[in-house]
Design a protein around this motif. Structure first.
Motif, mmCIF file in Angstrom:
data_model
loop_
_atom_site.group_PDB
_atom_site.id
_atom_site.type_symbol
_atom_site.label_atom_id
_atom_site.label_comp_id
_atom_site.label_asym_id
_atom_site.label_seq_id
_atom_site.Cartn_x
_atom_site.Cartn_y
_atom_site.Cartn_z
ATOM 1 N N LYS A 100 25.294 -54.332 -25.186
ATOM 2 C CA LYS A 100 23.864 -53.753 -26.107
ATOM 3 C C LYS A 100 24.733 -53.302 -27.427
ATOM 4 C CE LYS A 100 25.497 -48.638 -27.838
ATOM 5 N NZ LYS A 100 26.650 -47.444 -28.225
ATOM 6 N N GLY A 101 25.565 -54.302 -27.806
ATOM 7 C CA GLY A 101 25.866 -54.862 -28.921
ATOM 8 C C GLY A 101 24.883 -55.774 -29.165
ATOM 9 N N TRP A 102 24.994 -57.000 -28.768
ATOM 10 C CA TRP A 102 24.086 -57.649 -28.751
ATOM 11 C C TRP A 102 22.399 -57.278 -28.706
ATOM 12 C CZ3 TRP A 102 20.338 -59.370 -24.103
ATOM 13 C CH2 TRP A 102 19.988 -61.275 -24.559
ATOM 14 N N SER A 103 21.997 -56.746 -27.589
ATOM 15 C CA SER A 103 20.636 -56.530 -27.940
ATOM 16 C C SER A 103 20.033 -55.629 -28.952
ATOM 17 C CB SER A 103 20.071 -55.688 -26.144
ATOM 18 O OG SER A 103 20.677 -54.566 -26.487
ATOM 19 N N VAL A 104 21.020 -54.961 -29.073
ATOM 20 C CA VAL A 104 20.296 -53.778 -30.563
ATOM 21 C C VAL A 104 20.640 -54.906 -31.736
ATOM 22 C CG1 VAL A 104 20.680 -52.046 -32.396
ATOM 23 C CG2 VAL A 104 21.116 -51.479 -29.445
ATOM 24 N N GLN A 105 21.670 -56.115 -32.018
ATOM 25 C CA GLN A 105 21.093 -56.585 -33.316
ATOM 26 C C GLN A 105 20.326 -57.638 -32.884
ATOM 27 O OE1 GLN A 105 23.076 -56.472 -35.705
ATOM 28 N NE2 GLN A 105 21.708 -57.952 -36.073
ATOM 29 N N ASN A 122 20.072 -47.129 -35.136
ATOM 30 C CA ASN A 122 20.959 -46.107 -34.853
ATOM 31 C C ASN A 122 21.135 -46.035 -32.667
ATOM 32 O OD1 ASN A 122 23.079 -44.320 -33.655
ATOM 33 N ND2 ASN A 122 23.042 -42.950 -36.109
ATOM 34 N N ALA A 123 21.814 -46.489 -32.033
ATOM 35 C CA ALA A 123 21.694 -46.418 -30.743
ATOM 36 C C ALA A 123 23.330 -45.935 -30.538
ATOM 37 C CB ALA A 123 21.990 -48.232 -29.938
ATOM 38 N N GLY A 124 23.339 -44.863 -29.803
ATOM 39 C CA GLY A 124 24.237 -44.352 -29.094
ATOM 40 C C GLY A 124 25.541 -44.033 -30.102
ATOM 41 N N GLY A 125 25.247 -44.192 -31.626
ATOM 42 C CA GLY A 125 26.504 -43.709 -32.541
ATOM 43 C C GLY A 125 26.798 -45.047 -32.925
ATOM 44 N N ASP A 126 25.993 -46.173 -32.630
ATOM 45 C CA ASP A 126 26.541 -47.704 -34.032
ATOM 46 C C ASP A 126 25.399 -48.465 -33.901
ATOM 47 O OD1 ASP A 126 28.586 -47.898 -31.507
ATOM 48 O OD2 ASP A 126 27.870 -48.786 -30.180
ATOM 49 N N VAL A 127 25.918 -48.218 -35.192
ATOM 50 C CA VAL A 127 24.659 -48.575 -36.172
ATOM 51 C C VAL A 127 24.482 -50.172 -36.592
ATOM 52 C CG1 VAL A 127 23.611 -47.859 -38.624
ATOM 53 C CG2 VAL A 127 24.863 -46.094 -36.504
ATOM 54 N N VAL A 128 23.018 -50.088 -37.273
ATOM 55 C CA VAL A 128 22.747 -52.196 -37.502
ATOM 56 C C VAL A 128 22.181 -51.299 -38.959
ATOM 57 C CG1 VAL A 128 21.572 -53.973 -37.715
ATOM 58 C CG2 VAL A 128 22.507 -52.935 -35.583
ATOM 59 N N ALA A 129 22.158 -51.865 -40.016
ATOM 60 C CA ALA A 129 21.621 -51.442 -41.358
ATOM 61 C C ALA A 129 21.293 -51.928 -42.305
ATOM 62 C CB ALA A 129 22.401 -49.911 -42.280
ATOM 63 N N VAL A 136 27.676 -43.619 -42.999
ATOM 64 C CA VAL A 136 27.751 -43.442 -41.924
ATOM 65 C C VAL A 136 29.353 -42.704 -41.745
ATOM 66 C CG1 VAL A 136 28.098 -45.333 -39.458
ATOM 67 C CG2 VAL A 136 26.769 -46.188 -42.078
ATOM 68 N N GLY A 137 29.027 -41.377 -41.009
ATOM 69 C CA GLY A 137 29.721 -41.403 -40.390
ATOM 70 C C GLY A 137 31.245 -41.296 -39.311
ATOM 71 N N VAL A 138 31.896 -41.317 -39.526
ATOM 72 C CA VAL A 138 33.054 -42.070 -37.800
ATOM 73 C C VAL A 138 33.665 -40.730 -37.770
ATOM 74 C CG1 VAL A 138 35.216 -43.089 -37.344
ATOM 75 C CG2 VAL A 138 33.494 -44.036 -39.091
ATOM 76 N N ARG A 139 32.588 -40.627 -35.739
ATOM 77 C CA ARG A 139 33.303 -38.372 -35.426
ATOM 78 C C ARG A 139 35.004 -38.995 -35.170
ATOM 79 N NH1 ARG A 139 32.194 -36.298 -29.742
ATOM 80 N NH2 ARG A 139 34.414 -36.011 -29.878
ATOM 81 N N HIS A 140 35.251 -37.929 -35.693
ATOM 82 C CA HIS A 140 36.686 -37.656 -35.002
ATOM 83 C C HIS A 140 36.840 -37.170 -33.806
ATOM 84 C CE1 HIS A 140 40.693 -34.653 -34.408
ATOM 85 N NE2 HIS A 140 40.611 -35.078 -35.293
ATOM 86 N N PRO A 141 37.568 -37.946 -32.389
ATOM 87 C CA PRO A 141 37.878 -38.251 -31.834
ATOM 88 C C PRO A 141 38.113 -37.288 -30.944
ATOM 89 C CG PRO A 141 40.174 -39.196 -32.780
ATOM 90 C CD PRO A 141 38.909 -38.782 -34.040
ATOM 91 N N GLU A 142 38.951 -35.946 -30.838
ATOM 92 C CA GLU A 142 38.976 -34.807 -30.820
ATOM 93 C C GLU A 142 38.340 -33.475 -31.140
ATOM 94 O OE1 GLU A 142 43.459 -35.047 -29.314
ATOM 95 O OE2 GLU A 142 43.427 -34.963 -31.235
ATOM 96 N N HIS A 143 37.306 -33.814 -32.398
ATOM 97 C CA HIS A 143 36.353 -32.939 -32.379
ATOM 98 C C HIS A 143 35.913 -32.950 -32.874
ATOM 99 C CE1 HIS A 143 40.483 -30.194 -32.875
ATOM 100 N NE2 HIS A 143 40.835 -31.259 -33.481
ATOM 101 N N ALA A 190 29.513 -57.907 -39.167
ATOM 102 C CA ALA A 190 27.757 -58.719 -40.503
ATOM 103 C C ALA A 190 27.253 -58.276 -39.013
ATOM 104 C CB ALA A 190 28.362 -60.119 -40.782
ATOM 105 N N SER A 191 27.226 -57.872 -37.860
ATOM 106 C CA SER A 191 26.109 -57.969 -36.684
ATOM 107 C C SER A 191 27.268 -56.724 -35.804
ATOM 108 C CB SER A 191 26.165 -59.487 -35.451
ATOM 109 O OG SER A 191 27.435 -59.312 -34.998
ATOM 110 N N LEU A 192 26.037 -56.081 -35.228
ATOM 111 C CA LEU A 192 25.841 -54.886 -34.376
ATOM 112 C C LEU A 192 27.354 -56.132 -33.192
ATOM 113 C CD1 LEU A 192 26.638 -52.338 -33.638
ATOM 114 C CD2 LEU A 192 24.762 -52.474 -32.412
ATOM 115 N N THR A 193 26.246 -57.363 -33.175
ATOM 116 C CA THR A 193 27.387 -57.952 -31.044
ATOM 117 C C THR A 193 28.774 -58.422 -32.244
ATOM 118 O OG1 THR A 193 25.352 -59.400 -31.405
ATOM 119 C CG2 THR A 193 27.183 -60.325 -30.336
ATOM 120 N N GLU A 194 28.752 -58.445 -32.400
ATOM 121 C CA GLU A 194 30.598 -58.716 -33.520
ATOM 122 C C GLU A 194 30.838 -57.286 -33.572
ATOM 123 O OE1 GLU A 194 33.992 -60.441 -34.640
ATOM 124 O OE2 GLU A 194 32.327 -61.124 -33.789
ATOM 125 N N ALA A 195 29.976 -56.272 -34.010
ATOM 126 C CA ALA A 195 31.342 -54.927 -34.034
ATOM 127 C C ALA A 195 30.873 -54.110 -33.135
ATOM 128 C CB ALA A 195 30.181 -54.078 -35.188
#
Length: 240
Positions: A100-105, A122-129, A136-143, A190-195
């Protein structure tokens, strides 16, 4: 220009703010992601990954792309002491955690090569900009209707691994059991592959994964553990 398609099992959206941009600018992005889905999905019987799982391909017959992905998988397996694992016993090869990260990067790199200077992918909530600042908002894990924090990035990537969408789907490769010590891990790099790979690997490692991810060069981390404690690195780019 804005465009959304469903590919690889999640929505992918592209926003390009350059004046010249049109649908043709985004065409290579979605063509590439559909190609990746066809070639690397373990859920498609005719994919390269499925053929490798069935023993129809030898290691020296792999495409360069799949060889690169498997090389990255091995790098993270070693770095995590086996917690990041794409070859779990009884399950066959499943490199989705890296793909996922490798291909979107790579898709973002296609936009840059085409001349795009300000965009958000934005790929399913993961972002390269690029060309930010972007918030970029980080969703609450329970709400689902709440945010834990808002990050600001100019050129880079943000990825989150969590239990809120797919339950206990991330396994600790050292035990084969679901990783449950964390609720979410967000990594800025720096890259979505790494993130993306770092976020997934840290989640699989459990509590020790937070410090491991924070120690990786160029990575900033925001995490919530199962006790609802929040951790963040000093350099996390929190929006003002």
């Amino acid at each position: 220009m804005r465009r959304v398609e469903h590919v690889m099992g999640f929505p992918v959206s592209v926003r390009i703010d350059d004046a010249y941009a049109d649908d043709e600018t985004a065409d290579p992005v979605f063509a590439w992601l559909h190609e990746v889905d066809a070639r690397f999905s373990p859920f498609r019987a005719d994919s390269e990954v499925s053929r490798l799982n069935r023993g129809e391909l030898k290691p020296d017959e792999l495409s360069r792309d799949l060889a690169d992905v498997l090389g990255l998988c091995e790098e993270y397996r070693v770095a995590t002491g086996g917690a990041f694992q794409v070859r779990l016993p009884g399950r066959g090869l499943d490199p989705c955690a890296m793909v996922k990260g490798w291909s979107v990067q790579r898709a973002a790199d296609l936009l840059t090569a085409a001349g795009a200077r300000r965009f958000c992918l934005n790929a399913g909530g993961d972002v390269v900009a690029a060309g930010g600042p972007w918030r970029v908002g980080v969703r609450h894990p329970e709400h689902a209707d709440q945010l834990c924090t808002v990050l600001e990035i100019s050129d880079g990537a943000v990825a989150t691994s969590a239990r809120y969408e797919r339950g206990d789907h991330i396994l600790d490769g050292r035990t084969g059991r679901p990783a449950t010590e964390l609720l979410s891990v967000t990594v800025v790099a720096a890259s979505l592959t790494e993130a993306d790979a770092t976020a997934t690997a840290a989640f699989a490692m459990g509590a020790e994964g937070i410090e491991w991810a924070a120690a990786r060069k160029g990575c900033e981390v925001f995490a919530v553990d199962a006790e609802r404690r929040v951790f963040r690195t000093a350099g996390l780019p929190v929006a003002s």
